[in-house]
Scaffold this motif. Sequence first.
Motif, PDB file in Angstrom:
ATOM      1  N   THR A   1       9.381  28.328  31.667  1.00  0.00           N
ATOM      2  CA  THR A   1      10.444  27.206  32.848  1.00  0.00           C
ATOM      3  C   THR A   1       9.462  26.947  34.004  1.00  0.00           C
TER       4      THR A   1
ATOM      5  N   THR B   1      12.888  27.071  26.465  1.00  0.00           N
ATOM      6  CA  THR B   1      13.304  27.094  27.652  1.00  0.00           C
ATOM      7  C   THR B   1      15.249  26.562  27.773  1.00  0.00           C
TER       8      THR B   1
ATOM      9  N   ARG C   1       9.967  33.257  29.418  1.00  0.00           N
ATOM     10  CA  ARG C   1      10.372  32.689  29.408  1.00  0.00           C
ATOM     11  C   ARG C   1      10.493  32.523  31.191  1.00  0.00           C
TER      12      ARG C   1
ATOM     13  N   SER D   1       3.928  27.326  24.756  1.00  0.00           N
ATOM     14  CA  SER D   1       4.634  28.237  24.140  1.00  0.00           C
ATOM     15  C   SER D   1       3.751  28.481  22.788  1.00  0.00           C
TER      16      SER D   1
ATOM     17  N   GLU E   1      12.496  20.915  25.586  1.00  0.00           N
ATOM     18  CA  GLU E   1      12.848  22.235  26.211  1.00  0.00           C
ATOM     19  C   GLU E   1      12.970  23.212  24.958  1.00  0.00           C
TER      20      GLU E   1
END
Length: 145
Positions: A109, A129, A105, A65, A124
């Motif tokens: 995930t 997420t 996303r 991310s 998360e």
Amino acid sequence: MTIAVAAQPRTGRALVTDTEFDTLAAFCADEYGLERCVADRVIDQALAFVYVMGTTGEGATMAPSQLVDPGWHTLILHTGWYADWCREQFGYFLHHQPNSKVRTRGLMTSVVDRLRAAGFEVDEQLWGTAAECNSPACCGDGPCC
């Protein structure tokens, strides 16, 4: 009678010594302007992420991310240590091949699912997420939530 005890999820932090973790987290905090508590979380997740990529050989289908990426950069910027750690953990040097343009996303995930499947705790909020995630600040209540 056999009693099954659920295994506790492991952490990325557990993959390195306390001294190594402190060195990496302090650098990450300083280099990327993060509060130390956030840098600790970022480095923990980066270590887990890189470990899963290295042990599964699925690095081409994974991406960190935006919030975890500085952790991977921190590892790589400690080149000698990173090269040795990669060889010890999975037998080869895992190169950083940026593919940040595909961060979705769905991909995040998928990465989170792979981390969990490997037994790692997942933060998360750093992966975007969490249901309550409020990008780009992530959790909305300050950097240490």
